[in-house]
Design a protein around this motif. Structure first.
Motif, short mmCIF file in Angstrom:
data_model
loop_
_atom_site.label_atom_id
_atom_site.label_comp_id
_atom_site.label_asym_id
_atom_site.label_seq_id
_atom_site.Cartn_x
_atom_site.Cartn_y
_atom_site.Cartn_z
N LEU A 152 -1.58 -49.58 48.20
CA LEU A 152 -0.82 -49.81 49.58
C LEU A 152 -0.75 -51.38 49.79
O LEU A 152 0.34 -51.88 50.47
N LEU A 153 -1.92 -52.05 49.99
CA LEU A 153 -1.80 -53.32 50.11
C LEU A 153 -0.86 -54.21 49.40
O LEU A 153 -0.13 -55.06 49.77
N HIS A 177 0.89 -43.81 53.32
CA HIS A 177 -0.16 -43.83 53.91
C HIS A 177 -1.49 -43.88 53.04
O HIS A 177 -2.34 -44.09 53.07
N ASP A 178 -0.94 -42.66 52.45
CA ASP A 178 -2.25 -42.17 51.68
C ASP A 178 -2.44 -42.82 50.25
O ASP A 178 -3.48 -42.60 49.56
N LEU A 203 -5.86 -47.59 48.51
CA LEU A 203 -5.43 -48.77 49.61
C LEU A 203 -5.00 -49.99 48.56
O LEU A 203 -4.30 -50.69 49.16
N ALA A 233 0.01 -51.74 57.38
CA ALA A 233 0.41 -51.76 56.07
C ALA A 233 1.73 -50.82 56.02
O ALA A 233 2.75 -51.33 55.39
N VAL A 234 1.50 -49.76 56.43
CA VAL A 234 2.67 -48.73 56.54
C VAL A 234 3.85 -49.20 57.32
O VAL A 234 4.96 -49.08 57.14
N ARG A 277 -4.61 -49.63 57.35
CA ARG A 277 -3.46 -48.86 56.58
C ARG A 277 -2.04 -48.61 57.54
O ARG A 277 -1.31 -48.70 56.98
N ALA A 291 -1.83 -57.06 55.25
CA ALA A 291 -1.18 -55.81 55.20
C ALA A 291 0.25 -56.13 55.79
O ALA A 291 0.97 -55.28 55.81
N ILE A 295 -10.57 -49.70 58.09
CA ILE A 295 -9.62 -49.47 56.97
C ILE A 295 -8.55 -48.39 57.24
O ILE A 295 -7.28 -48.85 56.88
N ASP A 296 -8.76 -47.44 58.21
CA ASP A 296 -7.61 -46.64 58.40
C ASP A 296 -6.74 -47.63 59.58
O ASP A 296 -5.57 -47.25 59.62
N THR A 334 -4.37 -38.76 61.53
CA THR A 334 -3.86 -39.48 60.72
C THR A 334 -2.26 -39.32 60.84
O THR A 334 -1.35 -40.00 60.71
#
Ligand code: SAM
Ligand code: DTB
Ligand code: SF4
Length: 326
Positions: A24-25, A17-18, A21, A249-250, A246, A280, A242-243, A200
């Motif tokens: 992650l993407l 998650h962290d 970005l 994506a996760v 995320r 994502a 954006i959060d 989060t």
């Protein structure tokens, strides 16, 4: 890239998650392409078959009798009306018809009509989904025998945040129904809502719970809270876009073969935010201008969005593509 652990720890999920970005993407899109056609989106349509007057106290919901909402309670609607709406949804391109009832659980006397709805919609050649609250062993068997494809039952948030949102049932009640549904051989649709004041860590914990079920849900709806007047969450602080991306994506990385649905809240999202969610790894939406009680983007704006992004609605039989990366 596909070295996903079978059992996810919250530390591993949080680390994902962290990530920066872009990292992650990139990972999410890579996993997505290994499992799905990246330009294809499954579409489901919702219908509220019993609206309002619900005995539960879900803080986000306009349909709870315990919230101050002005929504009036209705009875279970006629089977023929459900089938007529499903026909329209099919004509508009949806492959799955999802029927939702504002119940804590169905009553035995409601089951014959519910079964007739499943059979009638299936006879149109559509996939069926129902969300009716908690189910007992008899009810899961009845639904499975009727041929119900999916049962939607969201865990909504983390176990530790759950009682800040709902006090009339427990997180374990939710997991028990999900286990019964799976055991009866139906597919599971389970996800949650972002933007209810959770941290989060709660979002990550929710995904860990879902990914670590005996098998991950086939369908994972990620809703963005649609604040409803006169509910305890009417003035909740909106989640940063954006959060939200995320979380999508996760979810995609942790549940690589599940459909991740960009669910409630699209009417409050820009095209750019929706495009990022699809990048994502979101590959399913609710189509049609209404969800259960709340607004959804109208058909025309979705057609324009799909055209702009070069996306195609998935057709039945044209599902998950094992070698989609080629
Ligand atoms: N009564 C059944 C139940 O709760 O399982 C089915 C219907 S309920 C409305 C289905 C799901 O819709 C909830 O679990 C929640 O995740 C989502 N939902 C309800 N109200 C919402 C809102 N205002 N914003 C976003 N999602 C919402
Ligand atoms: C899910 O996760 N989202 C859908 C479906 N499952 C049943 C419902 C969204 C409801 C949004 C608020 C409303 O329409 O009342
Ligand atoms: Fe009832 Fe479902 Fe709304 Fe909760 S989310 S109040 S159970 S309709």
């Amino acid at each position: 890239m596909t070295d996903a652990p079978k059992t996810w720890t919250r530390e591993a999920a949080q680390a994902l998650h962290d990530l920066p970005l872009m990292d992650l993407l990139f990972r999410a899109q890579t996993v997505h392409r290994e499992n799905f056609d990246p330009n294809q989106i499954q579409t489901s349509q919702l219908l509220s078959i019993k609206t309002g007057g619900c005995a539960e106290d879900c803080a986000y919901c306009s349909q709870s009798a315990r919230n101050g909402s002005q929504l009036s309670a209705s009875k279970l609607i006629e089977v023929q009306r459900v089938i007529a709406e499903a026909k329209k949804a099919k004509a508009a391109g949806s492959t799955r018809f999802c029927m939702g009832a504002a119940w804590r659980e169905p009553k035995a006397r409601d089951m014959p009509a519910i079964i007739a709805m499943v059979e009638g919609v299936k006879a149109l050649g559509m996939e069926t989904c129902m969300t009716l609250g908690m189910l007992d062993d008899i009810q899961v068997k009845q639904l499975s025998d009727a041929g119900l494809d999916y049962y939607n039952h969201n865990v909504d948030t983390s176990e530790s945040y759950y009682n800040k949102v709902i006090t009339t049932r427990t997180f374990d009640d939710r997991l028990n129904t999900l286990a019964r549904v799976k055991e009866a051989g139906m597919k599971v649709c389970s996800g949650g809502i972002m933007g209810m004041g959770e941290e989060t860590q709660d979002r990550v914990d929710m995904l860990v719970t879902l990914a670590n079920l005996d098998s991950a849900p086939e369908s994972v709806p990620i809703n963005m809270l649609m604040p409803q007047a006169d509910t305890p969450l009417a003035d909740a602080e909106p989640i940063d876009p954006i959060d939200f991306v995320r979380v999508i994506a996760v979810a995609r990385i942790m549940m690589p073969t599940s459909y991740v649905r960009l669910s409630a809240g699209r009417s409050g999202m820009t095209d750019e935010m929706q495009a990022m969610c699809f990048f994502a790894g979101a590959n399913s939406i609710f189509a049609g201008d209404k969800l259960l009680t709340a607004d959804n983007p109208d058909e025309d704006s979705d057609v324009i969005l799909f055209k702009k992004l070069g996306l195609r609605p998935e057709t039945l039989g044209g599902q998950r593509c094992a070698d989609a990366a080629e």
